[in-house]
Design an enzyme around this catalytic site. Structure first.
Site, PDB file in Angstrom:
ATOM      1  CD  GLU A 179      -2.909   1.151   0.489  1.00  0.00           C
ATOM      2  OE1 GLU A 179      -3.118   1.797  -0.760  1.00  0.00           O
ATOM      3  OE2 GLU A 179      -4.161  -0.101   0.277  1.00  0.00           O
ATOM      4  CG  ASP A 191       7.944   9.083  -7.474  1.00  0.00           C
ATOM      5  OD1 ASP A 191       7.800   8.142  -6.509  1.00  0.00           O
ATOM      6  OD2 ASP A 191       6.405   9.453  -7.163  1.00  0.00           O
ATOM      7  CE  LYS A 225       5.190   7.429  -6.169  1.00  0.00           C
ATOM      8  NZ  LYS A 225       4.716   8.984  -5.167  1.00  0.00           N
ATOM      9  N   GLY A 242       6.341  11.319   2.525  1.00  0.00           N
ATOM     10  CA  GLY A 242       6.602  11.728   4.453  1.00  0.00           C
ATOM     11  C   GLY A 242       6.895  10.488   5.357  1.00  0.00           C
TER      12      GLY A 242
END
EC number: 1.1.1.3
Length: 406
Positions: free
Chosen positions: A107, A179, A183, A282
């Site tokens: 996830e 990046d 995804k 983060g």
């Protein structure tokens, strides 16, 4: 995990014990971690045989790939946040997990804390997903949002993102779309039950986006976002996956996503339109997603089961970018003289690209021509631009921007 140990034990049905932590710098102080658990030998740790779950947050391809497969071979399930590895070798990793009867959960690999992977592969398992459209990189969204709201140029906005810690010292993976492309590959594979690798994803960065592009977007009632777009073809026979900057109407839900936030818009037959929104990067958001997977994997272990693995039964072909159909915004620098517009319009017509609107401004022999098209194949637009560059009256193609979300 140590801070919320009691709560995790209640949610799982058994206590979770930290068995070891493999690190590169063992001398670094890690608050709350027993130094005796710290090792630099990750291979020995995953080979122990008494480990139930391995959490991989190394990133990159190796040694992460070898460590994950070794963990499966020695009886452990894996929770990973490694988007690059999953986009490149997800099929092989899923096969290894299935061979050894283990779980592979990830996830945290896409959109940080936002629950997205599990809804796609579980909650929407009975539905047909047709499109996934999203902002999946917080750094790029911060930069573009700053350009939009302040009129700043790209470099100025990037410098601020770097100063605030949103951008790495080398921002290439973010601003060039690598990046987001990783995804997109993961999302497309899950959404369309088809193996989609990183190499299948068309990728364009956002370093060429200018303040002038934002001014043009505002004149159209749009803004600009770096989007990951995964689509099923209208006939359902193929899929596409792409990452590039695009203009989207201010009325679209993604247009209001500000700062370093992520949001993903999912369109399906039965559920209709769904939007997932929240912090996409983060330490804390990533930890939230990792712990959520940890709870699920531990529950499976206690129940003697495994969760859903790879679903690639549809095996749809991934079409090239040239087969994508969308609208385009093209800005041209042209000679300011009679007949230029007619020449440009002829080139569009010859390549089967229909013009929707044209805006022209000029001064002292120089002119700017902005053309917005109706929907057309990307291959046709590419041919149009190549032909336009050959015209003596076209001094340059200032920008090409796709228009999405309409």
């Amino acid at each position: 995990m140590t801070t919320h140990a009691d709560d995790l034990a209640q949610r799982i049905g058994a206590p979770v014990e930290l068995a070891g932590v493999a690190v590169r710098r063992p001398s670094k102080v890690r608050e709350g971690i027993d130094p005796a658990l710290v090792t630099t030998d990750a291979t020995a740790l995953v080979k122990r045989g008494d480990i139930d779950v391995v959490v991989e947050v190394i990133g990159g391809i190796e040694p992460a790939r070898s460590l994950i497969t070794t963990a499966f071979e020695h009886g452990a399930s894996v929770v990973s946040a490694n988007k690059a590895l999953l986009a490149q070798d997800g099929a092989a990793l899923h096969a290894a997990a299935e061979e050894h009867g283990r779980d592979l959960y990830y996830e945290a690999a896409v959109a940080g804390a936002i629950p997205l992977i599990r809804p796609l592969r579980e909650s929407l398992a009975g539905d047909k997903v047709n499109r996934v459209l999203g902002i999946v990189n917080g750094t790029t969204n911060f930069i573009l949002d700053k350009m939009d709201s302040t009129g700043a140029g790209y470099q100025e906005a990037l410098d601020e993102a770097t100063a605030l810690g949103y951008a790495e010292a080398d921002p290439t993976a973010d601003v060039e779309g690598f990046d987001a492309a990783a995804k997109a590959a993961i999302l497309a594979g899950i959404a369309f039950h088809t193996r989609v690798r990183l190499d299948d994803v068309h990728r364009e960065g956002m370093t060429e986006v200018t303040a002038a592009d934002f001014r043009s977007a505002k004149e159209m009632g749009c803004t600009i976002k770096l989007l990951a777009i995964c689509e099923r073809a209208a006939d359902g026979a193929s899929v596409t996956a792409r990452v590039h900057p695009a203009m989207i109407p201010l009325s679209h839900p993604l247009a209001s996503v500000r700062g370093a936030y992520n949001a993903v818009f999912v369109e399906s037959d039965a559920a209709g339109q769904l939007m997932f929104y929240g912090p996409g990067a983060g330490g804390s958001p990533t930890a939230s997603a990792v712990l959520g997977d940890l709870v699920a994997v531990c529950r499976n272990k206690l129940n003697g089961t495994t969760g859903p693995g790879e679903s690639a039964y549809a095996a749809l072909p991934v079409s090239p970018m040239g087969d994508v159909v969308t609208r385009y915004h093209i800005s041209l620098d042209v000679a300011d003289k009679p007949g230029v517009l007619a020449q440009v319009a002829t080139v569009f017509a010859e390549h089967g690209v229909s013009i929707d609107t044209v805006r022209q401004s000029g001064k002292d022999g120089e002119a700017s021509l902005v053309v917005v098209t109706h929907r057309a194949f990307d291959a046709a637009l590419t041919g149009t631009v190549e032909a336009l560059r050959k015209l003596d009256t076209v001094r340059g193609v200032a920008s090409i921007m796709r228009v999405e979300g309409e």
